[in-house]
Design a protein around this motif. Structure first.
Motif, PDB file in Angstrom:
ATOM      1  N   PRO A  59       0.820  -1.211   0.000  1.00 25.86           N
ATOM      2  CA  PRO A  59       0.000   0.000   0.000  1.00 25.86           C
ATOM      3  C   PRO A  59       0.858   1.266   0.000  1.00 25.86           C
ATOM      4  O   PRO A  59       1.876   1.326   0.676  1.00 25.86           O
ATOM      5  N   THR A  61       2.807   2.554  -2.251  1.00 26.47           N
ATOM      6  CA  THR A  61       4.093   2.580  -2.956  1.00 26.47           C
ATOM      7  C   THR A  61       4.045   3.441  -4.222  1.00 26.47           C
ATOM      8  O   THR A  61       5.071   3.706  -4.833  1.00 26.47           O
ATOM      9  N   LYS A  63       1.423   2.973  -6.802  1.00 27.89           N
ATOM     10  CA  LYS A  63       0.876   2.221  -7.940  1.00 27.89           C
ATOM     11  C   LYS A  63      -0.070   3.066  -8.790  1.00 27.89           C
ATOM     12  O   LYS A  63       0.070   3.117 -10.013  1.00 27.89           O
ATOM     13  N   THR A  65      -0.398   6.304  -8.966  1.00 26.36           N
ATOM     14  CA  THR A  65       0.312   7.411  -9.601  1.00 26.36           C
ATOM     15  C   THR A  65       1.079   6.912 -10.826  1.00 26.36           C
ATOM     16  O   THR A  65       1.049   7.525 -11.888  1.00 26.36           O
ATOM     17  N   GLU A 149      -4.107  -2.602 -11.492  1.00 29.26           N
ATOM     18  CA  GLU A 149      -3.454  -2.228 -10.235  1.00 29.26           C
ATOM     19  C   GLU A 149      -4.050  -3.030  -9.086  1.00 29.26           C
ATOM     20  O   GLU A 149      -5.264  -3.094  -8.927  1.00 29.26           O
ATOM     21  N   VAL A 151      -3.107  -4.180  -4.795  1.00 30.61           N
ATOM     22  CA  VAL A 151      -2.192  -4.194  -3.652  1.00 30.61           C
ATOM     23  C   VAL A 151      -1.697  -5.627  -3.454  1.00 30.61           C
ATOM     24  O   VAL A 151      -2.495  -6.555  -3.402  1.00 30.61           O
ATOM     25  N   LYS A 197       9.641   6.199  -6.086  1.00 36.63           N
ATOM     26  CA  LYS A 197      10.108   7.194  -5.106  1.00 36.63           C
ATOM     27  C   LYS A 197      11.642   7.157  -5.064  1.00 36.63           C
ATOM     28  O   LYS A 197      12.264   7.213  -4.002  1.00 36.63           O
ATOM     29  N   GLU A 199      13.746   9.162  -5.881  1.00 37.54           N
ATOM     30  CA  GLU A 199      14.478  10.370  -5.487  1.00 37.54           C
ATOM     31  C   GLU A 199      14.830  10.327  -4.005  1.00 37.54           C
ATOM     32  O   GLU A 199      15.623  11.115  -3.513  1.00 37.54           O
ATOM     33  N   THR A 231      11.889   4.952 -10.862  1.00 33.10           N
ATOM     34  CA  THR A 231      10.925   5.975 -11.268  1.00 33.10           C
ATOM     35  C   THR A 231      10.635   6.934 -10.113  1.00 33.10           C
ATOM     36  O   THR A 231      10.790   6.580  -8.951  1.00 33.10           O
ATOM     37  N   THR A 234       5.475  10.634  -9.302  1.00 35.63           N
ATOM     38  CA  THR A 234       4.843  11.953  -9.153  1.00 35.63           C
ATOM     39  C   THR A 234       5.366  12.948 -10.199  1.00 35.63           C
ATOM     40  O   THR A 234       4.640  13.842 -10.612  1.00 35.63           O
TER      41      THR A 234
HETATM   42  N1  LIG Z   1       8.022  11.286  -3.159  1.00 37.24           N
HETATM   43  C1  LIG Z   1       7.301  10.537  -3.980  1.00 37.24           C
HETATM   44  N2  LIG Z   1       6.016  10.324  -3.709  1.00 37.24           N
HETATM   45  C2  LIG Z   1       5.317   9.536  -4.550  1.00 37.24           C
HETATM   46  C3  LIG Z   1       5.876   8.962  -5.703  1.00 37.24           C
HETATM   47  N3  LIG Z   1       4.934   8.234  -6.324  1.00 37.24           N
HETATM   48  C4  LIG Z   1       3.817   8.354  -5.589  1.00 37.24           C
HETATM   49  N4  LIG Z   1       4.024   9.151  -4.525  1.00 37.24           N
HETATM   50  C5  LIG Z   1       3.071   9.519  -3.474  1.00 37.24           C
HETATM   51  O1  LIG Z   1       2.798   8.393  -2.670  1.00 37.24           O
HETATM   52  C6  LIG Z   1       1.443   8.432  -2.196  1.00 37.24           C
HETATM   53  C7  LIG Z   1       0.735   7.161  -2.570  1.00 37.24           C
HETATM   54  O2  LIG Z   1       0.597   7.100  -3.973  1.00 37.24           O
HETATM   55  P1  LIG Z   1      -0.493   6.196  -4.693  1.00 37.24           P
HETATM   56  O3  LIG Z   1      -0.228   6.294  -6.146  1.00 37.24           O
HETATM   57  O4  LIG Z   1      -1.855   6.501  -4.196  1.00 37.24           O
HETATM   58  O5  LIG Z   1      -0.035   4.790  -4.133  1.00 37.24           O
HETATM   59  P2  LIG Z   1      -0.777   3.376  -4.281  1.00 37.24           P
HETATM   60  O6  LIG Z   1       0.288   2.366  -4.285  1.00 37.24           O
HETATM   61  O7  LIG Z   1      -1.701   3.419  -5.428  1.00 37.24           O
HETATM   62  O8  LIG Z   1      -1.593   3.315  -2.925  1.00 37.24           O
HETATM   63  P3  LIG Z   1      -2.777   2.275  -2.563  1.00 37.24           P
HETATM   64  O9  LIG Z   1      -3.628   2.101  -3.789  1.00 37.24           O
HETATM   65  O10 LIG Z   1      -3.493   2.939  -1.433  1.00 37.24           O
HETATM   66  O11 LIG Z   1      -2.087   1.014  -2.143  1.00 37.24           O
HETATM   67  C8  LIG Z   1       0.814   9.676  -2.820  1.00 37.24           C
HETATM   68  O12 LIG Z   1       0.863  10.709  -1.892  1.00 37.24           O
HETATM   69  C9  LIG Z   1       1.727   9.958  -4.004  1.00 37.24           C
HETATM   70  O13 LIG Z   1       1.719  11.308  -4.354  1.00 37.24           O
HETATM   71  C10 LIG Z   1       7.260   9.232  -5.974  1.00 37.24           C
HETATM   72  O14 LIG Z   1       7.840   8.765  -6.942  1.00 37.24           O
HETATM   73  N5  LIG Z   1       7.918  10.014  -5.074  1.00 37.24           N
END
Ligand SMILES: Nc1nc2c(ncn2[C@@H]2O[C@H](COP(=O)(O)OP(=O)(O)OP(=O)(O)O)[C@@H](O)[C@H]2O)c(=O)[nH]1
Ligand SMILES: [Mg+2]
Length: 320
Positions: A59, A61, A63, A65, A149, A151, A197, A199, A231, A234
């Protein structure tokens, strides 16, 4: 118009990419509406063209985005995209679906992209099957790339991504001993590791951990060593490279009958799932089935019957 004609017409609308017809089809699949099977039966000859990419990871991570960015990348290449977000945690409402709604609105004007969230309704092991059926439907509707997508927490989710042509497993730095704590099953199904993430601090260390683990595990497989792609979803950084890596994987799978072998393996799993569901439905389906199960469970709990005899009795319902 009789039932068969209605299904035929519905199927034609799906094949024409009619969004409402596709949505109705997905709802029918989710609700176990018998018309869903009739519809898919009609559409099956027109499937097999889409490339299905499973995106999984813990969760948060990134996905959603990433899927969003990948979809934009493919749209930029002129490819049509279907997105299925399977949400195992929130049965009917919940954050993920809300987020996906916002995403849907953003793409609402683009006919080349179809997005749908699926909540798990707690039906017996049928989630993977339902997701796979939705993918078939989107395939028939002409979507060239299908992104799923989910989890990566339970067996259900692993079953879902197993049905994909290519599976991306997302990892992020800074979750402690990431790789060790990851579910072994998830690591095994990765065709590509996405270090999202990237960076953040600890990205290098995480990459080293994944590589070390791959060296241990992949000894001798040879066919394809899962690469690690970094990657920052964001920002969209690394997303084009990820799309290229997916394409490289697809091309490799086309070579030397690998894809055909994978397809057969895919259908072996899928047919087993279908059979499982079919048998469960025939033995435990409906009110009568629930009653029989409850009655037998009572007898077994009171030691008036062995579970083995109970199962034999349930199985005998197949012959009726
Ligand atoms: N710093 C950073 N934040 C990121 C990156 N990618 C996503 N985020 C942030 O991480 C958070 C979760 O992103 P989601 O894309 O909702 O993640 P998910 O894996 O779909 O989450 P679930 O569906 O709830 O499991 C958000 O606040 C995003 O903006 C990245 O590459 N860097
Ligand atoms: Mg998400």
């Amino acid at each position: 118009m009789n039932v068969a004609e209605a299904i035929e017409r519905w199927a034609a609308q799906v094949r024409a990419g009619d969004t409402r017809a596709v949505s109705r089809g997905i709802t029918a699949i989710e609700n176990h509406d018998p018309r869903a099977e009739a519809l898919l039966q009609e559409l099956f000859p027109f499937t097999g063209r889409a490339f299905v990419v499973g995106v999984t990871g813990a969760p948060g991570t990134g996905k959603s985005t990433l899927v969003d960015r990948l979809a934009a990348e493919y749209r930029g290449q002129g490819k049509t995209v279907g997105i299925i977000a399977v949400d195992p945690t929130s049965p009917y409402t919940g954050g993920a679906i809300l987020g996906d709604r916002i995403r849907m609105q953003r793409h609402a004007s683009d006919e080349g992209i179809f997005i749908r969230s699926m909540a798990t309704r707690g039906f017996l092991g049928g989630l993977a099957r339902a997701t796979a059926d939705v993918a078939l439907l989107l395939d028939a509707a002409g979507k060239q790339i299908i992104l799923i997508e989910t989890v990566g927490v339970g067996q259900d989710e692993i079953d879902i991504v197993r049905l994909a042509d290519c599976t991306l497993v997302l990892l992020v730095p800074g979750l402690g001993d990431d790789v060790q704590s990851m579910k072994a099953g998830l690591m095994e199904i990765a065709n590509i590791f996405v270090l999202n993430k990237a960076e953040r601090e600890g990205a290098d260390r995480l990459a080293q951990q994944i590589e070390a683990m791959l060296h241990l595990a992949a000894a001798g497989s040879g066919e394809w060593e899962p690469p690690i792609v970094r990657t920052t979803a964001t920002e969209g950084t690394g997303v084009a490279a990820l799309a290229e890596t997916i394409e490289r994987f697809r091309a490799r799978m086309e070579l030397g009958g690998v894809r055909r072998a994978r397809m057969i393996e895919h259908w072996q799993q899928r047919l087993a799932l279908l059979l499982q569901e079919h048998l469960l439905e025939r033995t435990l389906g409906g009110e009568e089935g629930s009653r029989a199960l409850a009655a037998l469970a009572g007898e077994v709990a009171e030691r008036r019957k062995s579970p083995y005899d109970a199962v034999r009795e349930l199985a005998a319902r197949l012959l009726k």
